[in-house]
Design an enzyme around this catalytic site. Structure first.
Site, mmCIF file in Angstrom:
data_model
loop_
_atom_site.group_PDB
_atom_site.id
_atom_site.type_symbol
_atom_site.label_atom_id
_atom_site.label_comp_id
_atom_site.label_asym_id
_atom_site.label_seq_id
_atom_site.Cartn_x
_atom_site.Cartn_y
_atom_site.Cartn_z
ATOM 1 N N ARG A 180 -1.033 4.311 2.427
ATOM 2 C CA ARG A 180 -0.078 3.771 1.463
ATOM 3 C C ARG A 180 0.659 4.952 0.827
ATOM 4 O O ARG A 180 0.107 6.048 0.687
ATOM 5 C CB ARG A 180 -0.789 2.958 0.385
ATOM 6 C CG ARG A 180 -1.632 1.802 0.925
ATOM 7 C CD ARG A 180 -2.437 1.149 -0.195
ATOM 8 N NE ARG A 180 -3.266 0.045 0.287
ATOM 9 C CZ ARG A 180 -4.535 0.188 0.691
ATOM 10 N NH1 ARG A 180 -5.118 1.394 0.644
ATOM 11 N NH2 ARG A 180 -5.229 -0.856 1.124
ATOM 12 N N LYS A 203 -7.486 1.611 -2.749
ATOM 13 C CA LYS A 203 -7.670 0.607 -3.792
ATOM 14 C C LYS A 203 -9.137 0.543 -4.197
ATOM 15 O O LYS A 203 -10.024 0.684 -3.366
ATOM 16 C CB LYS A 203 -7.200 -0.749 -3.287
ATOM 17 C CG LYS A 203 -5.691 -0.840 -3.084
ATOM 18 C CD LYS A 203 -5.268 -2.225 -2.643
ATOM 19 C CE LYS A 203 -3.755 -2.324 -2.497
ATOM 20 N NZ LYS A 203 -3.321 -3.669 -2.046
ATOM 21 N N HIS A 275 5.829 1.219 3.803
ATOM 22 C CA HIS A 275 4.890 0.278 4.406
ATOM 23 C C HIS A 275 5.253 -0.001 5.864
ATOM 24 O O HIS A 275 4.393 -0.420 6.641
ATOM 25 C CB HIS A 275 4.848 -1.023 3.597
ATOM 26 C CG HIS A 275 3.467 -1.388 3.166
ATOM 27 N ND1 HIS A 275 2.706 -0.601 2.334
ATOM 28 C CD2 HIS A 275 2.673 -2.451 3.486
ATOM 29 C CE1 HIS A 275 1.532 -1.167 2.139
ATOM 30 N NE2 HIS A 275 1.482 -2.282 2.833
ATOM 31 N N ARG A 278 3.232 2.262 7.791
ATOM 32 C CA ARG A 278 1.839 1.788 7.802
ATOM 33 C C ARG A 278 1.681 0.675 8.844
ATOM 34 O O ARG A 278 0.705 0.641 9.597
ATOM 35 C CB ARG A 278 1.470 1.308 6.404
ATOM 36 C CG ARG A 278 0.022 0.827 6.230
ATOM 37 C CD ARG A 278 -0.258 0.673 4.730
ATOM 38 N NE ARG A 278 -1.429 -0.120 4.429
ATOM 39 C CZ ARG A 278 -2.669 0.360 4.366
ATOM 40 N NH1 ARG A 278 -2.884 1.634 4.646
ATOM 41 N NH2 ARG A 278 -3.688 -0.412 4.051
ATOM 42 N N HIS A 301 -8.748 -1.402 4.577
ATOM 43 C CA HIS A 301 -8.789 -2.816 4.232
ATOM 44 C C HIS A 301 -10.216 -3.232 3.905
ATOM 45 O O HIS A 301 -11.155 -2.879 4.627
ATOM 46 C CB HIS A 301 -8.282 -3.673 5.401
ATOM 47 C CG HIS A 301 -6.803 -3.633 5.576
ATOM 48 N ND1 HIS A 301 -6.169 -3.952 6.763
ATOM 49 C CD2 HIS A 301 -5.808 -3.309 4.706
ATOM 50 C CE1 HIS A 301 -4.869 -3.828 6.623
ATOM 51 N NE2 HIS A 301 -4.623 -3.451 5.380
ATOM 52 N N TYR A 310 -2.199 -7.819 12.354
ATOM 53 C CA TYR A 310 -1.516 -6.906 13.268
ATOM 54 C C TYR A 310 -1.787 -7.250 14.733
ATOM 55 O O TYR A 310 -1.112 -6.736 15.620
ATOM 56 C CB TYR A 310 -1.957 -5.467 13.001
ATOM 57 C CG TYR A 310 -1.558 -4.969 11.639
ATOM 58 C CD1 TYR A 310 -0.247 -4.635 11.351
ATOM 59 C CD2 TYR A 310 -2.489 -4.855 10.615
ATOM 60 C CE1 TYR A 310 0.131 -4.185 10.097
ATOM 61 C CE2 TYR A 310 -2.128 -4.407 9.357
ATOM 62 C CZ TYR A 310 -0.811 -4.076 9.102
ATOM 63 O OH TYR A 310 -0.453 -3.645 7.861
#
Length: 330
Positions: A180, A203, A275, A278, A301, A310
């Site tokens: 990110r 995150k 993004h 990404r 993730h 994806y």
């Protein structure tokens, strides 16, 4: 209870004051809304912007309940919640129509309020528990082709001076790691001391190590040796890896501008964002045979479900495979 004179007491505006043009919200419903918003702000510690977003959705819901003749949350039925969901989707309550994602957000706010009311004894049941949000169309992430990525990265390094070296290293690292943009601009120099991998803080403050390929390593080395010292001379000393022209840590906005400039020079007319790189990273890995669980770890993730989007293919890709593989496709 305050004993100060009335003219010195703080004025508490109704939580539903925007509804002045619509049906009057009962004092009981207004008080319940104020209590819940205070709970979100004080007890749950949500940011002012988040509480404001809750407030907008719930003020609209309170107006809908007032029009339906519901003086309190204890009188609300499941049909009322369902009716509100349909009303905001179509704008039938007098507000603007909401997209499926915005409707789902509004329903989430409504559910939170009803759960709070039940826990606080304002209502016996939660009428929102079984109400479902509208189905949202799942959009495929946009990814650049391998050739377009190469053109973008070449364009980023075009020109003389420290900035092209910085921008090339920045974009090479974004594509090499699938990070990110906040993770990349948050890197310090010691986060790439190994050069073969970077330590990214994702995150939830979860750290992960992501390998770095030779192209990104070379671009990073060139930036650190030939560009960063010149940029750092303008500042007061910072451990940040990527610096702006003032010698301070590069912001996401500056990184975004560097990407946009490179995309323009590369002649990429489609929308390109950090993004996008990404998405391209994940798509190219999976196309090359990488396991989805490995890609999940590289992207940081929490759930493989997020990564599995994806693996979806576009209708054009389906047609190409069908045309190449089916004996009677031609």
């Amino acid at each position: 209870m305050s004993t100060a004179p009335a003219h010195l007491r703080p004025h508490r505006e109704p939580a539903s004051r925007e509804l002045a043009s619509g049906p009057a919200v009962s004092a009981r419903l207004d008080r319940a809304l104020r209590d819940y918003l205070a709970h979100l702000s004080v007890e749950r510690g949500l940011s002012a912007n988040t509480v404001a977003a809750y407030r907008r959705d719930l003020v609209r819901y309170a107006g809908y309940l007032a029009a339906a003749g519901r003086p309190g949350l204890g009188e609300v039925a499941e049909a009322d919640v369902t009716g509100f969901v349909e009303a905001v989707r179509q704008g039938a309550d007098g507000g603007r129509p909401l997209s499926p994602s915005s409707t789902a957000r509004a329903l989430a706010a409504v559910r939170g309020w009803h759960r709070f009311a039940q826990a606080e004894g304002m209502a016996v049941d939660d009428p929102s528990a079984e109400v479902r949000a509208p189905t949202q169309l799942r959009r495929l992430p946009h990814a650049l082709s391998v050739d377009d990525v190469a053109a973008l990265l070449d364009a980023a390094g075009a020109g003389d001076g420290p900035l092209p070296l910085r921008d090339r290293a920045l974009l090479e690292l974004l594509y090499a790691t699938g990070a990110r943009i906040s993770e990349i601009v948050g890197l310090d120099v010691d986060g790439v001391s190994d050069r073969t991998a970077v330590r990214l803080l994702g995150k939830g403050s979860k750290e992960r190590a992501v390998p770095v390929g030779s192209f990104a390593r070379d671009a990073l080395e060139a930036y650190l040796v030939r560009a960063r010292p010149a940029l750092a001379a303008a500042g007061r000393g910072t451990p940040a890896l990527f610096l702006n022209t003032r010698g301070a840590r590069m912001s996401r906005q500056t990184a975004w501008a560097a990407l946009q400039a490179a995309a323009a020079r590369a002649g990429l007319n489609e929308h390109v964002s950090p993004h996008t790189l990404r998405h391209s990273f994940a798509t190219h890995l999976l196309s090359g045979g990488a396991d989805v669980r490995v890609v999940q770890e590289l992207l940081g993730h929490a759930s493989v479900t997020t990564t599995q989007i994806y693996t979806m293919v576009t209708p054009d890709a389906l047609r190409e495979v069908y045309a190449a593989a089916h004996p009677r496709a031609r």
